[in-house]
Motif scaffolding. Structure first.
Motif, mmCIF file in Angstrom:
data_model
loop_
_atom_site.group_PDB
_atom_site.id
_atom_site.type_symbol
_atom_site.label_atom_id
_atom_site.label_comp_id
_atom_site.label_asym_id
_atom_site.label_seq_id
_atom_site.Cartn_x
_atom_site.Cartn_y
_atom_site.Cartn_z
ATOM 1 N N ASP A 17 0.822 -1.210 0.000
ATOM 2 C CA ASP A 17 0.000 0.000 0.000
ATOM 3 C C ASP A 17 0.863 1.270 0.000
ATOM 4 N N ASP A 45 -4.683 0.811 -2.582
ATOM 5 C CA ASP A 45 -4.493 1.943 -1.666
ATOM 6 C C ASP A 45 -3.313 2.801 -2.151
ATOM 7 N N ASN A 75 -9.639 -0.032 -0.788
ATOM 8 C CA ASN A 75 -10.801 0.725 -0.300
ATOM 9 C C ASN A 75 -10.602 2.231 -0.471
ATOM 10 N N HIS A 76 -9.377 2.706 -0.265
ATOM 11 C CA HIS A 76 -9.136 4.147 -0.411
ATOM 12 C C HIS A 76 -9.250 4.604 -1.867
ATOM 13 N N HIS A 137 -6.401 -6.884 -2.331
ATOM 14 C CA HIS A 137 -6.054 -5.822 -1.388
ATOM 15 C C HIS A 137 -6.244 -6.230 0.076
ATOM 16 N N HIS A 193 -3.597 -3.724 3.172
ATOM 17 C CA HIS A 193 -4.767 -3.244 3.918
ATOM 18 C C HIS A 193 -4.596 -3.089 5.435
#
Ligand SMILES: [Mn+2]
Length: 250
Positions: A17, A45, A75-76, A137, A193
Motif C-alpha cells: 500500500d 491503496d 478501499n481508499h 487488497h 490493507h
C-alpha cells in the motif's frame, strides 16, 4: 532468440500500500532496479495519506506504458473515485487521508481528472496467477475462494482473513480437520490493507500461506516490495522521513 539468462530476468514483484507516498515509490522502484521484463502487481491503496496523490497515480499510469503492471483496487481508491465521480466526501474518508487527496486534486485540469478516473475505474478486485497465487487488497470470506464471494467490497475491506491467519494455531497443518478451508484454495495469498506495524513489524509478514505486504507507509513504516518467487524484499526509507513537513495519517 531466447536465452536462459533472459528467462531469469523475468520477475513477478508485489508492491504494498503506497498511500500517496510518491517519493517512497520512486525510491523503491530504483532500489528494485525495475526492468522492462518484470511484472509488477500493486495491491491497492495508492492514495489517501501523504500529499502526493496526483503524482502517485500519474507515476503509475506512466509506468504502466512500459512495464507489465497489475493494479488492484483498495478501499481508499474507491473512496477517492467516489469523490471524483460523484462528489461524495464522507467524514470518515476525510479523516483517514481523504483530506490530503482532496487537496492534491484541487486545481488540477479536467484532462488529468478524467485520466485518473479512468485509472480508478480500471482497477481489479483480485488477480490470480498461473501458479495459483492470489493477490487481493484486503481478503475474501467465502470458503470456496474469490469466485464465490457474495460481496465484492470484501476484496478491499475484509480484515477477517488476516485476523484468522494471525490467530491460527501454528501446530496444525493443512491436513488437519480444523485448518481453515479458505486458505487451501491458493498456493499463496498476498494482501495489504492491515498494516503490520500494528503488530510491531516493519517487514512483510507471512502467516500460514498469507503474505501481508502493507508495512505502514501511511504511518511510520516504509513501502515494501517482494519478488514472489525468490522472496527477496526491497523497502523504501520510512515514508514519513521523506515527507518531513507533513503529519501523515499517524
Ligand atoms: Mn486498505
Amino acid at each position: 532468440m531466447w536465452h536462459f539468462y533472459d528467462f531469469c530476468l523475468m520477475r513477478t514483484i508485489v508492491i504494498g500500500d503506497i498511500h500517496s507516498g510518491y517519493l517512497a515509490l520512486k525510491q523503491l522502484l530504483e532500489r528494485i532496479g525495475v526492468e522492462k521484463e518484470d511484472k509488477l502487481i500493486f495491491l491497492g491503496d495508492y492514495v489517501d495519506g501523504w500529499s502526493s496523490a496526483v503524482e502517485t497515480v500519474d507515476y503509475l499510469l506512466d509506468l504502466s506504458t512500459t512495464i507489465d503492471c497489475v493494479f488492484l483496487r483498495g478501499n481508499h481508491d474507491e473512496l477517492v473515485y467516489d469523490w471524483l465521480k460523484d462528489g461524495l466526501d464522507k467524514p470518515m474518508w476525510l479523516a483517514h487521508g481523504g483530506e490530503a487527496s482532496k487537496s492534491s486534486y484541487t486545481g488540477q485540469s479536467d484532462k488529468l481528472i478524467e485520466a485518473h478516473k479512468g485509472f480508478y475505474k480500471s482497477l481489479q478486485n483480485y488477480h490470480l496467477d498461473d501458479k495459483n497465487r492470489l493477490f487481493v487488497h484486503a481478503g475474501f470470506t467465502n470458503l470456496n475462494g474469490v469466485e464465490f464471494e457474495y460481496f465484492s467490497k470484501m476484496f478491499y475491506w475484509d480484515r477477517t482473513l488476516w485476523e484468522m491467519v494471525l490467530g491460527l494455531d501454528t501446530t496444525i497443518g493443512p491436513q488437519h480437520a480444523l485448518y481453515p478451508k479458505r486458505l487451501k484454495n491458493y498456493l499463496e495469498i498476498y494482501i495489504g490493507h492491515t498494516p503490520v506495524t500494528r503488530i510491531n513489524k516493519t517487514k512483510p509478514v507471512l502467516a500460514a500461506n498469507v503474505w501481508n505486504m502493507d508495512t505502514g507507509a501511511a504511518f511510520k513504516g516504509p513501502l515494501s516490495a517482494m519478488d514472489v518467487d525468490s522472496k527477496t524484499i526491497w523497502q523504501s526509507d520510512p515514508v514519513y522521513q521523506l515527507y518531513p513537513k507533513e503529519r501523515g495519517r499517524n
